[in-house]
Design a protein around this motif. Structure first.
Motif, PDB file in Angstrom:
ATOM      1  N   CYS A  52       9.136  -2.335   2.834  1.00 41.44           N
ATOM      2  CA  CYS A  52       7.918  -1.417   2.578  1.00 41.44           C
ATOM      3  C   CYS A  52       6.775  -2.242   2.570  1.00 41.44           C
ATOM      4  O   CYS A  52       6.638  -3.568   2.062  1.00 41.44           O
ATOM      5  CB  CYS A  52       8.061  -0.616   1.368  1.00 41.44           C
ATOM      6  N   ASP A  53       5.544  -1.587   2.909  1.00 44.53           N
ATOM      7  CA  ASP A  53       4.120  -2.123   2.803  1.00 44.53           C
ATOM      8  C   ASP A  53       3.861  -2.484   1.204  1.00 44.53           C
ATOM      9  O   ASP A  53       4.244  -1.413   0.405  1.00 44.53           O
ATOM     10  CB  ASP A  53       3.294  -1.196   3.454  1.00 44.53           C
ATOM     11  N   LYS A  54       3.588  -3.507   0.855  1.00 45.79           N
ATOM     12  CA  LYS A  54       3.128  -3.780  -0.548  1.00 45.79           C
ATOM     13  C   LYS A  54       2.051  -3.163  -0.868  1.00 45.79           C
ATOM     14  O   LYS A  54       1.984  -2.837  -2.418  1.00 45.79           O
ATOM     15  CB  LYS A  54       3.238  -5.551  -0.673  1.00 45.79           C
ATOM     16  N   PHE A  55       1.091  -2.752  -0.175  1.00 42.11           N
ATOM     17  CA  PHE A  55      -0.013  -1.946  -0.822  1.00 42.11           C
ATOM     18  C   PHE A  55      -0.008  -0.543  -0.891  1.00 42.11           C
ATOM     19  O   PHE A  55      -0.126   0.166  -1.999  1.00 42.11           O
ATOM     20  CB  PHE A  55      -1.177  -2.165   0.098  1.00 42.11           C
ATOM     21  N   THR A  56       0.667   0.106   0.025  1.00 41.79           N
ATOM     22  CA  THR A  56       0.903   1.531   0.182  1.00 41.79           C
ATOM     23  C   THR A  56       2.338   1.909  -0.433  1.00 41.79           C
ATOM     24  O   THR A  56       2.408   2.914  -0.956  1.00 41.79           O
ATOM     25  CB  THR A  56       0.852   2.064   1.363  1.00 41.79           C
ATOM     26  N   GLY A  57       3.399   1.055  -0.361  1.00 41.17           N
ATOM     27  CA  GLY A  57       4.506   1.369  -0.702  1.00 41.17           C
ATOM     28  C   GLY A  57       5.360   2.181   0.257  1.00 41.17           C
ATOM     29  O   GLY A  57       6.435   2.557  -0.096  1.00 41.17           O
ATOM     30  N   HIS A  58       4.657   2.600   1.441  1.00 42.69           N
ATOM     31  CA  HIS A  58       5.327   3.206   2.601  1.00 42.69           C
ATOM     32  C   HIS A  58       6.320   2.392   3.321  1.00 42.69           C
ATOM     33  O   HIS A  58       6.148   1.236   3.546  1.00 42.69           O
ATOM     34  CB  HIS A  58       4.270   3.878   3.483  1.00 42.69           C
TER      35      HIS A  58
ATOM     36  N   LYS B 153       8.131   0.369   6.465  1.00 38.16           N
ATOM     37  CA  LYS B 153       7.508  -0.199   7.839  1.00 38.16           C
ATOM     38  C   LYS B 153       8.225   0.328   8.859  1.00 38.16           C
ATOM     39  O   LYS B 153       7.942  -0.101   9.972  1.00 38.16           O
ATOM     40  CB  LYS B 153       7.607  -1.752   7.372  1.00 38.16           C
TER      41      LYS B 153
END
Length: 166
Positions: A103-109, A111
């Protein structure tokens, strides 16, 4: 007015040092020494625990290649899928240790790709056979996981980013 001063101990009224205050100071000093000794023992215990963790991490670094040898990279993973669903999809290949969806560390969505770690390296070949299989309406891309080599990029080692052949 004299009654007010009669209740105060004589040592506190005069400027002479008293034995009571020196006893209290000695007790406080002993308590501080005991606390310092306790803190030093805790620090030694923490250093020992940190050494154990460092040793286990170093041994994990050695095992990284063996873990990568029994893992696959799965691309084109649906963003709403869960590790349990991926585990069920790859269960036919063999026993699975771990499924990781990055997951993207900034958005949590998510990848859109994942790693599946198997119990044995031989299960990787069975998983690669699922390349192009349909999972939640998407064709998966399954490849054996590669081990990253520090300092090596797709451009080659040490090549400048915008090199134009001069």
């Amino acid at each position: 007015m004299n009654d007010l001063y009669d209740n105060i101990p004589k040592a506190s009224v005069t400027n002479e040092p008293s034995l009571v205050s020196s006893d209290i100071a000695d007790e406080e000093l002993e308590a501080m020494k005991a606390r310092v000794q306790e803190m030093e023992s805790e620090a030694a215990m923490l250093r020992e625990m940190q050494a154990k963790v460092d040793h286990s991490m170093y041994s994990a670094e050695e095992d990284k290649e063996t873990i990568d040898a029994r893992s696959v990279h799965v691309g084109q993973v649906d963003y709403d899928s869960s590790p349990e669903e991926l585990e069920a999809h790859f269960q036919s290949c063999g026993a699975i240790h771990r499924v990781t969806i990055l997951c993207d560390k900034f958005t949590g969505h998510p990848k859109g790709y994942a790693y599946v770690e198997f119990a044995k390296p031989s299960f990787v070949n069975h998983a690669v056979a699922l390349d192009g299989s349909l999972f939640r309406g998407r064709l998966l891309k399954v490849t054996p996981k590669r081990t990253n080599v520090p300092g090596f990029t797709a451009r080659g080692r040490g090549a400048p980013y915008n090199y134009r052949g001069r």
